[in-house]
Design a protein around this motif. Structure first.
Motif, PDB file in Angstrom:
ATOM      1  N   LEU A  19     -11.734  -9.326 -10.057  1.00 50.42           N
ATOM      2  CA  LEU A  19     -11.731  -9.877 -11.413  1.00 50.42           C
ATOM      3  C   LEU A  19     -11.808 -11.401 -11.418  1.00 50.42           C
ATOM      4  O   LEU A  19     -12.496 -11.990 -12.240  1.00 50.42           O
ATOM      5  CB  LEU A  19     -10.458  -9.429 -12.141  1.00 50.42           C
ATOM      6  N   PHE A  20     -11.081 -12.042 -10.506  1.00 47.16           N
ATOM      7  CA  PHE A  20     -10.938 -13.490 -10.591  1.00 47.16           C
ATOM      8  C   PHE A  20     -11.440 -14.226  -9.355  1.00 47.16           C
ATOM      9  O   PHE A  20     -11.311 -15.431  -9.261  1.00 47.16           O
ATOM     10  CB  PHE A  20      -9.462 -13.845 -10.806  1.00 47.16           C
ATOM     11  N   ALA A  21     -11.976 -13.535  -8.399  1.00 52.30           N
ATOM     12  CA  ALA A  21     -12.421 -14.209  -7.175  1.00 52.30           C
ATOM     13  C   ALA A  21     -13.625 -13.494  -6.597  1.00 52.30           C
ATOM     14  O   ALA A  21     -13.828 -12.304  -6.818  1.00 52.30           O
ATOM     15  CB  ALA A  21     -11.280 -14.229  -6.153  1.00 52.30           C
ATOM     16  N   THR A  22     -14.423 -14.244  -5.856  1.00 52.46           N
ATOM     17  CA  THR A  22     -15.589 -13.623  -5.234  1.00 52.46           C
ATOM     18  C   THR A  22     -15.172 -12.736  -4.065  1.00 52.46           C
ATOM     19  O   THR A  22     -15.871 -11.790  -3.724  1.00 52.46           O
ATOM     20  CB  THR A  22     -16.564 -14.700  -4.734  1.00 52.46           C
ATOM     21  N   ARG A  23     -14.046 -13.050  -3.436  1.00 45.43           N
ATOM     22  CA  ARG A  23     -13.522 -12.207  -2.368  1.00 45.43           C
ATOM     23  C   ARG A  23     -12.072 -11.847  -2.671  1.00 45.43           C
ATOM     24  O   ARG A  23     -11.383 -12.568  -3.410  1.00 45.43           O
ATOM     25  CB  ARG A  23     -13.595 -12.912  -1.008  1.00 45.43           C
ATOM     26  N   ARG A  24     -11.607 -10.755  -2.086  1.00 44.59           N
ATOM     27  CA  ARG A  24     -10.238 -10.308  -2.337  1.00 44.59           C
ATOM     28  C   ARG A  24      -9.701  -9.580  -1.124  1.00 44.59           C
ATOM     29  O   ARG A  24     -10.453  -9.072  -0.298  1.00 44.59           O
ATOM     30  CB  ARG A  24     -10.198  -9.386  -3.567  1.00 44.59           C
ATOM     31  N   VAL A  25      -8.398  -9.577  -1.030  1.00 46.84           N
ATOM     32  CA  VAL A  25      -7.707  -8.835   0.020  1.00 46.84           C
ATOM     33  C   VAL A  25      -7.268  -7.491  -0.562  1.00 46.84           C
ATOM     34  O   VAL A  25      -6.634  -7.449  -1.620  1.00 46.84           O
ATOM     35  CB  VAL A  25      -6.477  -9.601   0.542  1.00 46.84           C
ATOM     36  N   VAL A  26      -7.644  -6.424   0.111  1.00 44.51           N
ATOM     37  CA  VAL A  26      -7.137  -5.096  -0.240  1.00 44.51           C
ATOM     38  C   VAL A  26      -6.169  -4.706   0.871  1.00 44.51           C
ATOM     39  O   VAL A  26      -6.565  -4.533   2.026  1.00 44.51           O
ATOM     40  CB  VAL A  26      -8.274  -4.057  -0.360  1.00 44.51           C
ATOM     41  N   GLU A  27      -4.898  -4.608   0.517  1.00 45.97           N
ATOM     42  CA  GLU A  27      -3.844  -4.356   1.494  1.00 45.97           C
ATOM     43  C   GLU A  27      -3.367  -2.910   1.391  1.00 45.97           C
ATOM     44  O   GLU A  27      -2.994  -2.450   0.306  1.00 45.97           O
ATOM     45  CB  GLU A  27      -2.684  -5.324   1.265  1.00 45.97           C
ATOM     46  N   VAL A  28      -3.375  -2.228   2.510  1.00 40.84           N
ATOM     47  CA  VAL A  28      -2.937  -0.824   2.564  1.00 40.84           C
ATOM     48  C   VAL A  28      -1.700  -0.752   3.444  1.00 40.84           C
ATOM     49  O   VAL A  28      -1.769  -1.050   4.645  1.00 40.84           O
ATOM     50  CB  VAL A  28      -4.039   0.097   3.130  1.00 40.84           C
ATOM     51  N   ARG A  29      -0.582  -0.381   2.835  1.00 39.60           N
ATOM     52  CA  ARG A  29       0.664  -0.222   3.589  1.00 39.60           C
ATOM     53  C   ARG A  29       0.832   1.263   3.918  1.00 39.60           C
ATOM     54  O   ARG A  29       1.024   2.084   3.014  1.00 39.60           O
ATOM     55  CB  ARG A  29       1.851  -0.727   2.779  1.00 39.60           C
ATOM     56  N   MET A  30       0.750   1.580   5.178  1.00 38.23           N
ATOM     57  CA  MET A  30       0.772   2.976   5.621  1.00 38.23           C
ATOM     58  C   MET A  30       1.821   3.107   6.731  1.00 38.23           C
ATOM     59  O   MET A  30       1.500   3.042   7.929  1.00 38.23           O
ATOM     60  CB  MET A  30      -0.627   3.365   6.118  1.00 38.23           C
ATOM     61  N   PRO A  31       3.103   3.249   6.372  1.00 35.60           N
ATOM     62  CA  PRO A  31       4.183   3.214   7.369  1.00 35.60           C
ATOM     63  C   PRO A  31       4.001   4.177   8.536  1.00 35.60           C
ATOM     64  O   PRO A  31       4.317   3.839   9.670  1.00 35.60           O
ATOM     65  CB  PRO A  31       5.431   3.563   6.543  1.00 35.60           C
ATOM     66  N   THR A  32       3.489   5.368   8.284  1.00 32.75           N
ATOM     67  CA  THR A  32       3.393   6.370   9.344  1.00 32.75           C
ATOM     68  C   THR A  32       2.270   6.098  10.335  1.00 32.75           C
ATOM     69  O   THR A  32       2.269   6.637  11.438  1.00 32.75           O
ATOM     70  CB  THR A  32       3.166   7.769   8.759  1.00 32.75           C
ATOM     71  N   GLY A  33       1.284   5.289   9.945  1.00 29.66           N
ATOM     72  CA  GLY A  33       0.141   5.039  10.811  1.00 29.66           C
ATOM     73  C   GLY A  33      -0.796   6.229  10.927  1.00 29.66           C
ATOM     74  O   GLY A  33      -1.676   6.241  11.786  1.00 29.66           O
ATOM     75  N   LYS A  34      -0.630   7.217  10.061  1.00 24.03           N
ATOM     76  CA  LYS A  34      -1.449   8.431  10.130  1.00 24.03           C
ATOM     77  C   LYS A  34      -2.122   8.676   8.779  1.00 24.03           C
ATOM     78  O   LYS A  34      -1.491   9.147   7.834  1.00 24.03           O
ATOM     79  CB  LYS A  34      -0.577   9.635  10.501  1.00 24.03           C
ATOM     80  N   PRO A  35      -3.401   8.375   8.653  1.00 25.87           N
ATOM     81  CA  PRO A  35      -4.070   8.525   7.364  1.00 25.87           C
ATOM     82  C   PRO A  35      -4.503   9.955   7.062  1.00 25.87           C
ATOM     83  O   PRO A  35      -4.905  10.240   5.934  1.00 25.87           O
ATOM     84  CB  PRO A  35      -5.299   7.612   7.511  1.00 25.87           C
ATOM     85  N   GLY A  36      -4.438  10.835   8.048  1.00 28.40           N
ATOM     86  CA  GLY A  36      -4.952  12.183   7.822  1.00 28.40           C
ATOM     87  C   GLY A  36      -6.474  12.180   7.776  1.00 28.40           C
ATOM     88  O   GLY A  36      -7.124  11.135   7.875  1.00 28.40           O
ATOM     89  N   LYS A  37      -7.034  13.359   7.581  1.00 33.78           N
ATOM     90  CA  LYS A  37      -8.493  13.488   7.609  1.00 33.78           C
ATOM     91  C   LYS A  37      -9.150  12.702   6.486  1.00 33.78           C
ATOM     92  O   LYS A  37     -10.130  11.969   6.703  1.00 33.78           O
ATOM     93  CB  LYS A  37      -8.885  14.966   7.503  1.00 33.78           C
ATOM     94  N   GLU A  38      -8.617  12.841   5.269  1.00 33.61           N
ATOM     95  CA  GLU A  38      -9.242  12.179   4.118  1.00 33.61           C
ATOM     96  C   GLU A  38      -9.156  10.661   4.251  1.00 33.61           C
ATOM     97  O   GLU A  38     -10.135   9.946   4.029  1.00 33.61           O
ATOM     98  CB  GLU A  38      -8.570  12.634   2.826  1.00 33.61           C
ATOM     99  N   GLY A  39      -7.986  10.168   4.630  1.00 37.72           N
ATOM    100  CA  GLY A  39      -7.833   8.724   4.775  1.00 37.72           C
ATOM    101  C   GLY A  39      -8.676   8.167   5.904  1.00 37.72           C
ATOM    102  O   GLY A  39      -9.251   7.080   5.788  1.00 37.72           O
ATOM    103  N   ALA A  40      -8.755   8.912   7.011  1.00 32.63           N
ATOM    104  CA  ALA A  40      -9.583   8.465   8.132  1.00 32.63           C
ATOM    105  C   ALA A  40     -11.040   8.325   7.708  1.00 32.63           C
ATOM    106  O   ALA A  40     -11.733   7.376   8.119  1.00 32.63           O
ATOM    107  CB  ALA A  40      -9.456   9.447   9.297  1.00 32.63           C
ATOM    108  N   GLU A  41     -11.514   9.244   6.867  1.00 32.12           N
ATOM    109  CA  GLU A  41     -12.886   9.165   6.377  1.00 32.12           C
ATOM    110  C   GLU A  41     -13.086   7.938   5.489  1.00 32.12           C
ATOM    111  O   GLU A  41     -14.127   7.269   5.567  1.00 32.12           O
ATOM    112  CB  GLU A  41     -13.231  10.437   5.601  1.00 32.12           C
ATOM    113  N   VAL A  42     -12.075   7.628   4.662  1.00 36.30           N
ATOM    114  CA  VAL A  42     -12.182   6.453   3.790  1.00 36.30           C
ATOM    115  C   VAL A  42     -12.297   5.182   4.627  1.00 36.30           C
ATOM    116  O   VAL A  42     -13.149   4.316   4.378  1.00 36.30           O
ATOM    117  CB  VAL A  42     -10.962   6.371   2.844  1.00 36.30           C
ATOM    118  N   PHE A  43     -11.456   5.059   5.654  1.00 38.22           N
ATOM    119  CA  PHE A  43     -11.497   3.865   6.506  1.00 38.22           C
ATOM    120  C   PHE A  43     -12.796   3.800   7.308  1.00 38.22           C
ATOM    121  O   PHE A  43     -13.383   2.723   7.473  1.00 38.22           O
ATOM    122  CB  PHE A  43     -10.303   3.856   7.460  1.00 38.22           C
TER     123      PHE A  43
END
Length: 348
Positions: A75-99
């Protein structure tokens, strides 16, 4: 794959523009926090002011929203930080595909920062390797006992302090492997030291014995589910002549914070907003989140009430009909119950 040692991250960030992705993970919470802070600071220095945070926890993480965020313009910048906090370190199948999809075609306006509390050689997979190819993996492996003096010495130098080897070893033994406690003591030394090299006698004079067993670490141990550590710290505090009322202010405040967080969580509210409202640092949020998973809102209300009961016992004013239990025992039972649901039976 680009794995970068945490102590090399600052130099790397200063030497090049931010890469599309950073994975910061490991059991050393202080190192993870400071590495993530360094990346956020580098983003600000490079004019990246927009930041979105996604907490990936529970059984049904919202991967669709994260995927949509990658493709939505800032909205307000040409670049942005998208921060994902994932305590377990395990995204599962769906999350792994997103990354993996992100890494295959990283949006030019996004810097992805993924932080994980749990990490081992088995945690990595195609998704983390893909992020590493377009960015850096910064893994905070556990500091081994023989490595701690060197870690302390580097941090002392970074604060403009010098200490001889005996003094460094004394501090290492005192903090018992807790990097956060070591960092706190070094920050205190920076205020108290006189500019000369700190020898063993000076270190012992500047660092109090209570550094091992301060109330902040006591509450952290309870929130982290470390019952044995809770008992050990309480016994240490008692042997050092501390008084229960001196501890209860912090204990009551933290339990009341947890109760407030649990009420927000129970009604499906915004836990991140409540963390900010309660002024809970990023470094402590993972511990609170884990603690909230162990107990429901009713229990947290009870813990806060039990802390009030401990205060009355400590002041010699137990309620009518209650046994005048030793205040130390009463406090230990409350904190053990916080650390382990099985200890709820100790509260009667």
């Amino acid at each position: 794959m680009s794995e970068l040692r945490p102590d090399r991250l600052a130099a790397q960030l200063a030497a090049e523009p931010l890469r599309p992705a950073y994975l910061v993970a490991g059991p050393e919470a202080l190192v993870v926090l400071e590495a993530a802070d360094a990346i956020r600071a580098a983003a600000r220095e490079q004019g990246i002011g927009d930041r979105e945070v996604f907490d990936i926890e529970g059984r049904d993480p919202d991967w669709d929203s994260l995927s949509a965020a990658f493709n939505a313009p800032g909205l307000f910048a040409t670049r942005r930080v998208v921060e994902v906090r994932m305590p377990t370190g395990k995204p599962g199948k769906e999350g792994a595909e997103v990354f993996t999809e992100f890494a295959a075609n990283p949006p030019p306006d996004v810097v992805l920062l993924v932080t994980c509390a749990d990490w081992s050689r088995q945690h990595g997979g195609k998704w983390s390797e893909a992020l590493g190819r377009i960015g850096h993996q910064v893994i905070a492996w556990p500091i081994k006992p023989h490595e701690l003096p060197d870690w302390i010495e580097r941090r002392l130098r970074a604060r403009g302090l010098r200490a001889d080897r005996d003094a460094v070893q004394a501090l290492a033994e005192r903090v018992e492997g807790n990097l956060l406690a070591a960092a706190q003591e070094i920050d205190k030394l920076a205020l108290l030291a006189d500019g000369n090299t700190i020898d063993l006698a000076r270190m012992q004079a500047l660092v109090s014995d209570s550094a091992r067993y301060d109330v902040f670490r006591l509450v952290d141990a309870a929130m982290n589910g470390e019952g044995a550590q809770v008992s050990r710290m309480l016994h240490g505090l008692r042997s050092e002549g501390e008084a229960v009322p001196a501890l209860l202010g912090m204990v009551c405040m933290e339990l009341q914070r947890a109760a407030a967080l649990s009420r927000v969580q129970a009604r499906g509210g915004n836990l991140n907003a409540e963390f900010k409202a309660q002024r809970i640092w990023d470094s402590k949020q993972a511990a609170y989140t884990r603690a909230l998973q162990r107990h429901d809102a009713a229990r947290w209300e009870r813990f806060a009430a039990e802390a009030g009961r401990v205060d009355r016992i400590a002041k010699g004013r137990p309620r009518w009909g209650q046994d005048p239990m030793d205040a130390w025992i009463a406090l230990e039972r409350v904190l053990l119950a916080v650390a382990n649901p099985k200890a709820m039976r100790l509260l009667g």
